[in-house]
Motif scaffolding. Structure first.
Motif, short mmCIF file in Angstrom:
data_model
loop_
_atom_site.label_atom_id
_atom_site.label_comp_id
_atom_site.label_asym_id
_atom_site.label_seq_id
_atom_site.Cartn_x
_atom_site.Cartn_y
_atom_site.Cartn_z
N HIS A 128 -75.45 168.62 -45.13
CA HIS A 128 -76.29 169.67 -45.73
C HIS A 128 -76.49 169.48 -47.23
CE1 HIS A 128 -77.72 173.92 -46.28
NE2 HIS A 128 -78.12 173.73 -45.05
N ASN A 147 -78.47 171.15 -52.84
CA ASN A 147 -77.94 172.03 -51.81
C ASN A 147 -76.42 172.09 -51.82
OD1 ASN A 147 -80.23 173.00 -50.37
ND2 ASN A 147 -79.18 172.62 -48.45
N SER A 150 -72.22 172.49 -45.86
CA SER A 150 -72.06 173.47 -44.78
C SER A 150 -70.74 173.24 -44.05
CB SER A 150 -73.21 173.35 -43.79
OG SER A 150 -72.96 174.09 -42.62
N ARG A 199 -77.95 178.51 -52.81
CA ARG A 199 -77.41 178.11 -51.51
C ARG A 199 -78.17 176.91 -50.95
NH1 ARG A 199 -78.84 179.05 -46.22
NH2 ARG A 199 -77.10 179.03 -44.73
N SER A 200 -79.47 177.10 -50.77
CA SER A 200 -80.32 176.04 -50.21
C SER A 200 -81.67 176.08 -50.92
CB SER A 200 -80.48 176.24 -48.70
OG SER A 200 -81.15 175.14 -48.12
N ASN A 202 -84.62 174.89 -51.50
CA ASN A 202 -85.58 173.91 -50.99
C ASN A 202 -86.89 173.93 -51.76
OD1 ASN A 202 -86.88 172.07 -49.33
ND2 ASN A 202 -87.30 173.53 -47.71
N ASP A 216 -84.85 180.29 -52.20
CA ASP A 216 -83.56 180.09 -51.55
C ASP A 216 -83.58 180.79 -50.20
OD1 ASP A 216 -81.02 179.14 -51.22
OD2 ASP A 216 -80.18 180.11 -53.00
#
Length: 500
Positions: A128, A147, A150, A199-200, A202, A216
């Motif tokens: 991740h 990122n 996970s 968190r993520s 992208n 996010d």
């Protein structure tokens, strides 16, 4: 999960407006080369009009829209998820281990040098640990986002960067630097930790006003998906990245209470209510087409992985801070009958003003390939701006609205709620309240409706459902009937009508 997705899709399909996206836009699917796994990780246009595309298996390919031909430019990259064109012969590509410069030195259309631009961040080997960007500001600084890892998988025996066990606990973690951070790369090549708490992340980009924005995805510590205005040194809420913040004490950040972390964080500018607006927002892009894409010039579009639509961001600046609303840009199908697919991971405007979409699934819900949305003319009746007032909201439309339907209180249904900031994955809507609209006023040009609400409270989302509004001629009906405003700060003084 399937039931909630079907319910959400039903929400978008009913009630169906008389005007649809197919009256103004067409969707075309671009054929990709046979044998290519078309999980699109990034796309951009070169100065000469060719499209450069990264695919997850490591290929970078060039597509000529005039001849409809593909050519391999580079290969062997590791999960490339970002691209920037420097010239017709030079690309910057963000792959998992580094930001790489690809250069075609002899002009044969194939990169023959691969140069590391920046790799000063850690890798644990967790699946991740994606890397996104780059984007560039007006001063020439580049920005990338990293990122978190996970707990759905472990880490490798061999790591890059210093391992810190304090960053290992949690659903999403950062045991190596600088997972969960946005990083800045200066023109002289220095890599600086810029902002933490993601968190993520992208989606990464600048809006028309030059603000750095990051999307996010919903998860632990994110009750719903969000869009942030990112500024240097600030913390945006996901705690694990604090391990790598200079001066942070030698403790596991998860031992801090949610109340303490809440007091430290900078909240989102726009929330994307889960299932109402989005599941997994992706990259943002500014409509720089100067009207070639319709009446939304200068606005920011955001991709979405799980629904067949995009989103538009309508910013509103209150006390110097950006907040605002999101509204869907419907693109379920075009005038040629081609449906818009899901998995819209990457967006880029072409020189001709068309919007190109790179799609992927990459193990999650999504599709694969490339599609293009083209504007065919005309002006849909849609929401152009939503601005907070001391007593409610001003809604500005792309066209004048019919006075009789615009002044009917029944055509405005408002509810407010918030999402809890906590360690758990996601959050239900909390303290849902129906907020009556007590008065409606229409501007002399019939393009702005001023709503007076019974009450306004900060730190809440206001979800507005619009009824049977029509255009001044009574024929056009409103394209989108739901819009969500993230109210962080109240406005105490009236201002001129502007979209900021």
């Amino acid at each position: 999960m399937l039931l909630s997705l079907l319910t959400s899709l039903w929400l978008w399909a009913s009630p169906a407006p008389a005007d649809t996206i197919s009256d103004y836009y067409t969707v075309e699917t671009i054929p990709t080369p046979p044998g290519l796994t078309a999980e699109t990780g990034a796309l951009t246009f070169l100065p000469d009009g060719r499209l450069a595309v990264c695919f997850h298996r490591g290929e970078v390919m060039l597509y000529n829209p005039k001849t409809k031909t593909w050519k391999l430019f580079a290969e062997g990259l590791h999960d490339p998820l970002g691209i920037m064109a420097i010239s017709n012969r030079e690309l910057l590509v963000m792959q998992r281990p580094e930001l790489t410069r690809l250069t075609d030195t002899n002009g044969d259309g194939v990169a023959d040098t691969y140069e590391t631009v920046a790799d000063q961040f850690g890798m644990s080997g967790n699946y991740h640990e994606f890397a996104f960007g780059p984007v560039r500001d007006s001063k020439g600084n580049l920005y990338i986002s990293l990122n978190t890892a996970s707990n759905g998988a472990g880490i490798r025996d061999e790591l890059r960067g210093r391992y810190d066990s304090l960053g290992r606990p949690g659903r999403m973690y950062a045991c190596v630097p600088y997972r969960g951070w946005v990083m800045q790369i200066t023109p002289d090549g220095k890599v600086k930790p810029y902002a933490s708490g993601f968190r993520s992340p992208n989606g990464l980009g600048f809006d028309a006003q030059g603000r750095l924005l990051v999307t996010d995805n919903q998860g632990d510590w994110l009750g719903t998906s969000k869009l942030y205005q990112v500024e240097e040194g600030k913390f945006y809420g996901h705690p694990t990245s604090l391990v790598w913040r200079p001066g942070f004490p030698e403790i596991d950040p998860l031992t801090l209470s949610p109340q303490t972390l809440d007091s430290m964080r900078t909240i989102e500018s726009v929330a994307f209510p889960h299932e109402v607006m989005a599941h997994s927002p992706t990259q943002m892009v500014v409509d720089n087409s100067k009207g070639k894409f319709g009446p939304f010039a200068g606005q920011t579009f955001v991709g979405e992985m799980d629904f067949p639509h995009l989103l538009r961001i309508l910013p509103d600046v209150v006390d110097g801070q950006m907040q605002g609303s999101c509204v869907p840009f419907f693109a379920k199908g075009g005038s040629d009958g081609t449906p818009l697919r899901i998995g819209n991971n990457r967006l880029a405007f072409a020189p001709d003003g068309s919007l190109w979409l790179g799609q992927t699934d990459h193990g999650w819900l999504g599709d694969r390939g490339i599609q293009r949305i083209r504007y065919t003319g005309g002006t849909p009746l849609d929401i152009l701006a939503m601005t907070l007032t001391p007593t409610g909201f001003d809604l500005t439309f792309t066209q004048p609205v019919d006075e009789s339907t615009a002044q009917q209180l029944a055509n405005y249904q408002v509810r407010s709620y918030y999402y809890e900031y906590h360690r758990a994955y996601g959050s239900p809507q909390k303290d849902v309240q129906v907020v009556p609209v007590s008065a409606v006023q229409l501007s002399p040009d019939h393009r702005t409706v001023s709503l007076t609400l019974a009450r306004l409270q900060p730190r809440r989302i206001y979800e507005l459902h619009l009824g049977k509004l029509t255009g001044n001629n009574g024929q056009k009906k409103l394209m989108n009937q739901v819009i969500c405003y993230t109210l962080n700060r109240l406005r105490t003084q009236a201002v001129g009508r502007a979209t900021n």
